[in-house]
Design a protein around this motif. Structure first.
Motif, PDB file in Angstrom:
ATOM      1  N   CYS A 188       0.831  -1.203   0.000  1.00 42.67           N
ATOM      2  CA  CYS A 188       0.000   0.000   0.000  1.00 42.67           C
ATOM      3  C   CYS A 188       0.868   1.257   0.000  1.00 42.67           C
ATOM      4  O   CYS A 188       0.620   2.204  -0.749  1.00 42.67           O
ATOM      5  CB  CYS A 188      -0.926  -0.022   1.216  1.00 42.67           C
ATOM      6  N   LYS A 189       1.905   1.251   0.829  1.00 41.06           N
ATOM      7  CA  LYS A 189       2.806   2.398   0.921  1.00 41.06           C
ATOM      8  C   LYS A 189       3.537   2.624  -0.399  1.00 41.06           C
ATOM      9  O   LYS A 189       3.689   3.759  -0.865  1.00 41.06           O
ATOM     10  CB  LYS A 189       3.814   2.159   2.045  1.00 41.06           C
ATOM     11  N   LYS A 190       3.992   1.531  -1.024  1.00 42.25           N
ATOM     12  CA  LYS A 190       4.712   1.641  -2.292  1.00 42.25           C
ATOM     13  C   LYS A 190       3.825   2.199  -3.393  1.00 42.25           C
ATOM     14  O   LYS A 190       4.253   3.011  -4.215  1.00 42.25           O
ATOM     15  CB  LYS A 190       5.243   0.263  -2.719  1.00 42.25           C
ATOM     16  N   ALA A 191       2.582   1.741  -3.426  1.00 47.56           N
ATOM     17  CA  ALA A 191       1.682   2.127  -4.516  1.00 47.56           C
ATOM     18  C   ALA A 191       1.110   3.525  -4.336  1.00 47.56           C
ATOM     19  O   ALA A 191       1.007   4.294  -5.291  1.00 47.56           O
ATOM     20  CB  ALA A 191       0.547   1.112  -4.637  1.00 47.56           C
ATOM     21  N   LEU A 192       0.736   3.858  -3.096  1.00 43.92           N
ATOM     22  CA  LEU A 192      -0.010   5.097  -2.864  1.00 43.92           C
ATOM     23  C   LEU A 192       0.732   6.123  -2.023  1.00 43.92           C
ATOM     24  O   LEU A 192       0.277   7.255  -1.879  1.00 43.92           O
ATOM     25  CB  LEU A 192      -1.351   4.769  -2.193  1.00 43.92           C
ATOM     26  N   GLY A 193       1.855   5.713  -1.437  1.00 47.97           N
ATOM     27  CA  GLY A 193       2.613   6.647  -0.614  1.00 47.97           C
ATOM     28  C   GLY A 193       2.054   6.825   0.782  1.00 47.97           C
ATOM     29  O   GLY A 193       2.522   7.672   1.546  1.00 47.97           O
ATOM     30  N   ASP A 194       1.052   6.031   1.141  1.00 52.74           N
ATOM     31  CA  ASP A 194       0.428   6.154   2.459  1.00 52.74           C
ATOM     32  C   ASP A 194      -0.274   4.843   2.796  1.00 52.74           C
ATOM     33  O   ASP A 194      -0.416   3.962   1.950  1.00 52.74           O
ATOM     34  CB  ASP A 194      -0.583   7.304   2.454  1.00 52.74           C
ATOM     35  N   TYR A 195      -0.710   4.720   4.060  1.00 51.95           N
ATOM     36  CA  TYR A 195      -1.455   3.544   4.485  1.00 51.95           C
ATOM     37  C   TYR A 195      -2.948   3.855   4.475  1.00 51.95           C
ATOM     38  O   TYR A 195      -3.367   4.939   4.892  1.00 51.95           O
ATOM     39  CB  TYR A 195      -1.040   3.117   5.895  1.00 51.95           C
ATOM     40  N   LEU A 196      -3.740   2.891   4.032  1.00 49.91           N
ATOM     41  CA  LEU A 196      -5.189   3.043   4.018  1.00 49.91           C
ATOM     42  C   LEU A 196      -5.807   2.245   5.161  1.00 49.91           C
ATOM     43  O   LEU A 196      -5.184   1.318   5.690  1.00 49.91           O
ATOM     44  CB  LEU A 196      -5.759   2.544   2.684  1.00 49.91           C
ATOM     45  N   PRO A 197      -7.048   2.557   5.525  1.00 54.18           N
ATOM     46  CA  PRO A 197      -7.750   1.743   6.527  1.00 54.18           C
ATOM     47  C   PRO A 197      -7.995   0.339   5.977  1.00 54.18           C
ATOM     48  O   PRO A 197      -8.166   0.155   4.771  1.00 54.18           O
ATOM     49  CB  PRO A 197      -9.078   2.489   6.723  1.00 54.18           C
ATOM     50  N   ILE A 198      -8.011  -0.644   6.856  1.00 51.80           N
ATOM     51  CA  ILE A 198      -8.278  -2.012   6.410  1.00 51.80           C
ATOM     52  C   ILE A 198      -9.748  -2.355   6.605  1.00 51.80           C
ATOM     53  O   ILE A 198     -10.458  -1.715   7.385  1.00 51.80           O
ATOM     54  CB  ILE A 198      -7.410  -3.043   7.154  1.00 51.80           C
ATOM     55  N   ALA A 199     -10.179  -3.405   5.890  1.00 45.38           N
ATOM     56  CA  ALA A 199     -11.560  -3.866   6.014  1.00 45.38           C
ATOM     57  C   ALA A 199     -11.719  -4.842   7.170  1.00 45.38           C
ATOM     58  O   ALA A 199     -12.826  -5.058   7.656  1.00 45.38           O
ATOM     59  CB  ALA A 199     -11.996  -4.535   4.714  1.00 45.38           C
ATOM     60  N   GLY A 200     -10.605  -5.444   7.594  1.00 40.31           N
ATOM     61  CA  GLY A 200     -10.670  -6.445   8.659  1.00 40.31           C
ATOM     62  C   GLY A 200     -10.649  -7.864   8.125  1.00 40.31           C
ATOM     63  O   GLY A 200     -10.714  -8.829   8.884  1.00 40.31           O
ATOM     64  N   ASN A 201     -10.552  -8.011   6.794  1.00 39.53           N
ATOM     65  CA  ASN A 201     -10.474  -9.338   6.166  1.00 39.53           C
ATOM     66  C   ASN A 201      -9.023  -9.739   5.966  1.00 39.53           C
ATOM     67  O   ASN A 201      -8.198  -8.913   5.585  1.00 39.53           O
ATOM     68  CB  ASN A 201     -11.114  -9.331   4.770  1.00 39.53           C
ATOM     69  N   MET A 202      -8.717 -11.015   6.169  1.00 45.66           N
ATOM     70  CA  MET A 202      -7.417 -11.532   5.756  1.00 45.66           C
ATOM     71  C   MET A 202      -7.588 -12.926   5.177  1.00 45.66           C
ATOM     72  O   MET A 202      -8.322 -13.752   5.724  1.00 45.66           O
ATOM     73  CB  MET A 202      -6.411 -11.586   6.900  1.00 45.66           C
ATOM     74  N   GLY A 203      -6.901 -13.165   4.054  1.00 49.12           N
ATOM     75  CA  GLY A 203      -6.908 -14.486   3.435  1.00 49.12           C
ATOM     76  C   GLY A 203      -5.523 -15.098   3.498  1.00 49.12           C
ATOM     77  O   GLY A 203      -4.525 -14.409   3.301  1.00 49.12           O
ATOM     78  N   ILE A 204      -5.453 -16.380   3.801  1.00 50.92           N
ATOM     79  CA  ILE A 204      -4.189 -17.113   3.795  1.00 50.92           C
ATOM     80  C   ILE A 204      -4.261 -18.159   2.690  1.00 50.92           C
ATOM     81  O   ILE A 204      -5.226 -18.922   2.603  1.00 50.92           O
ATOM     82  CB  ILE A 204      -3.922 -17.790   5.160  1.00 50.92           C
ATOM     83  N   PHE A 205      -3.230 -18.188   1.836  1.00 52.41           N
ATOM     84  CA  PHE A 205      -3.227 -19.072   0.672  1.00 52.41           C
ATOM     85  C   PHE A 205      -2.566 -20.408   1.005  1.00 52.41           C
ATOM     86  O   PHE A 205      -1.437 -20.437   1.512  1.00 52.41           O
ATOM     87  CB  PHE A 205      -2.457 -18.438  -0.490  1.00 52.41           C
ATOM     88  N   CYS A 206      -3.250 -21.481   0.699  1.00 50.83           N
ATOM     89  CA  CYS A 206      -2.664 -22.818   0.845  1.00 50.83           C
ATOM     90  C   CYS A 206      -1.958 -23.201  -0.451  1.00 50.83           C
ATOM     91  O   CYS A 206      -2.329 -22.750  -1.536  1.00 50.83           O
ATOM     92  CB  CYS A 206      -3.748 -23.847   1.160  1.00 50.83           C
ATOM     93  N   HIS A 207      -0.960 -24.075  -0.323  1.00 45.15           N
ATOM     94  CA  HIS A 207      -0.228 -24.530  -1.498  1.00 45.15           C
ATOM     95  C   HIS A 207      -0.177 -26.052  -1.594  1.00 45.15           C
ATOM     96  O   HIS A 207       0.408 -26.600  -2.535  1.00 45.15           O
ATOM     97  CB  HIS A 207       1.184 -23.940  -1.480  1.00 45.15           C
ATOM     98  N   TYR A 208      -0.798 -26.709  -0.626  1.00 47.55           N
ATOM     99  CA  TYR A 208      -0.884 -28.168  -0.618  1.00 47.55           C
ATOM    100  C   TYR A 208      -2.298 -28.556  -0.188  1.00 47.55           C
ATOM    101  O   TYR A 208      -2.899 -27.898   0.668  1.00 47.55           O
ATOM    102  CB  TYR A 208       0.131 -28.783   0.354  1.00 47.55           C
ATOM    103  N   GLU A 209      -2.824 -29.638  -0.757  1.00 49.75           N
ATOM    104  CA  GLU A 209      -4.173 -30.083  -0.406  1.00 49.75           C
ATOM    105  C   GLU A 209      -4.264 -30.460   1.068  1.00 49.75           C
ATOM    106  O   GLU A 209      -5.250 -30.159   1.743  1.00 49.75           O
ATOM    107  CB  GLU A 209      -4.587 -31.272  -1.284  1.00 49.75           C
ATOM    108  N   SER A 210      -3.227 -31.135   1.578  1.00 48.09           N
ATOM    109  CA  SER A 210      -3.240 -31.528   2.991  1.00 48.09           C
ATOM    110  C   SER A 210      -3.230 -30.297   3.892  1.00 48.09           C
ATOM    111  O   SER A 210      -3.858 -30.284   4.961  1.00 48.09           O
ATOM    112  CB  SER A 210      -2.034 -32.422   3.304  1.00 48.09           C
ATOM    113  N   GLU A 211      -2.526 -29.263   3.464  1.00 41.72           N
ATOM    114  CA  GLU A 211      -2.487 -28.015   4.225  1.00 41.72           C
ATOM    115  C   GLU A 211      -3.869 -27.368   4.238  1.00 41.72           C
ATOM    116  O   GLU A 211      -4.324 -26.869   5.279  1.00 41.72           O
ATOM    117  CB  GLU A 211      -1.469 -27.065   3.595  1.00 41.72           C
ATOM    118  N   TYR A 212      -4.550 -27.398   3.095  1.00 39.94           N
ATOM    119  CA  TYR A 212      -5.890 -26.812   3.011  1.00 39.94           C
ATOM    120  C   TYR A 212      -6.858 -27.548   3.934  1.00 39.94           C
ATOM    121  O   TYR A 212      -7.665 -26.926   4.634  1.00 39.94           O
ATOM    122  CB  TYR A 212      -6.396 -26.861   1.572  1.00 39.94           C
TER     123      TYR A 212
END
Length: 347
Positions: free
Chosen positions: A201-225
């Motif tokens: 966010c800082k790199k793209a816009l030069g500042d921090y924006l408010p967050i929505a409160g959502n976070m996603g974590i990406f799995c890379h293995y079926e067993s991990e999912y």
């Protein structure tokens, strides 16, 4: 030595691109009637163009296996990547029943199972400036130019991981956290995603924006999912909605302030299925009010990227995507109304 090697590599890629450009011009500028009179099918030129296209793209696929920056670049251009599979030769047979759903989804339309040793070619045709195969289309204008830009960005990432690093990654682990095996590792991945996304966010816009409160974590293995889905069920409230994507945490997760990055609390968690085009650790959403979002969106030319920010290429989701080849996380900017929409699965 480094500068010379990079220059040589970029020269090699430029030479290959020139061959692709020449073949494109041959297709577009040679009247089909003239070709038929010479008993040469225009499809021959089309097919050779796609062969050159695939050869170039295979270099990206090869490096993406070991270099997360290339994998991120590949994922960022997922729609274009899928189109490149417009023609494929499967020399080792295709066993659809035993392939993962992700791999099956990325096969060209109409692909059927075939025994080992079979050689299946997805036929192509030419309509105006588009190469057509089944329900896939490749524009010799728009898609061609986007591919040129993709190869240029790929070339600029040189040097890639050296052979020793490749062997290490192959023997050890390709992803920063995966496979996540306990709650502590999940929290570490969330903390990393938090700071990485604020950096985006800082790199793209030069500042921090408010967050929505959502976070996603990406799995890379079926067993991990499978494991993280069960862990998420322990950490979040249940939902009767089959399409629910983000789930409300029983106890919000607060990450303390660090430097200029403010203290932040996350209330929703999403565990993403493995996707070969998503090598990142995770993502989160920033929010803007309607007017500021509209102003930011209007400042981004369609199809163009400025400082890692671009309009998200999904007609059903009005969002801006933030990415960087050197940061293995993704961020999205949208309005509050759109945030509520993405908490439910749309695809």
């Amino acid at each position: 030595m480094y500068d010379r090697d990079k220059m040589l590599f970029q020269h090699e890629m430029e030479s290959k691109l020139n061959s692709l450009k020449f073949q494109r011009e041959r297709i577009l500028n040679t009247p089909h009637k003239e070709l038929w009179e010479k008993k040469i099918s225009p499809i021959h030129d089309v097919d050779f163009y796609v062969i050159l296209l695939r050869r170039l793209f295979r270099q990206i696929e090869s490096e993406a296996t070991y270099d997360s920056r290339v994998a991120n670049l590949k994922g960022k251009n997922i729609d274009l990547v899928k189109k490149i599979k417009i023609r494929d030769d499967f020399e080792h047979g295709i066993d659809l029943e035993n392939m993962s759903p992700v791999d099956v989804a990325n096969l060209p339309s109409g692909t059927i199972s075939a025994p080992v040793g079979a050689n299946i070619k997805i036929a192509t045709s030419l309509m105006n400036d588009e190469i057509v195969s089944g329900d896939l289309k490749w524009s010799l204008n728009k898609d061609h130019q986007l591919f040129i830009q993709l190869i240029i960005e790929f070339s600029n990432l040189y040097p890639f991981n050296d052979e020793r690093t490749r062997v290490y990654n192959k023997r050890m682990k390709l992803y920063r956290f995966s496979p996540i095996k306990n709650k502590e590792q999940l929290l570490e991945a969330m903390k990393y995603t938090h700071f990485a996304c604020f950096e985006l966010c800082k790199k793209a816009l030069g500042d921090y924006l408010p967050i929505a409160g959502n976070m996603g974590i990406f799995c890379h293995y079926e067993s991990e999912y499978t494991f993280l889905t069960k862990l998420r069920e322990e950490l979040t409230e249940k939902s009767d909605n089959f399409n629910q994507k983000y789930f409300r945490l029983h106890e919000p997760i607060t990450i303390p302030a660090n430097g200029n990055v403010p203290e932040t609390t996350y209330t929703y968690l999403y565990i993403r299925r493995p996707d070969q085009y998503r090598a990142q650790v995770g993502d989160l959403d920033f929010v803007l009010d309607d007017e500021k979002y509209k102003e930011l969106k209007n400042s981004l030319p369609k199809g163009k990227e400025i400082n890692g920010a671009k309009i998200f290429d999904r007609p059903d989701l009005d969002m801006i995507e933030l990415s960087d080849p050197d940061i293995d996380a993704l961020s999205y900017i949208s309005t509050r109304a759109m945030v509520e929409k993405v908490r439910v699965r749309t695809n």
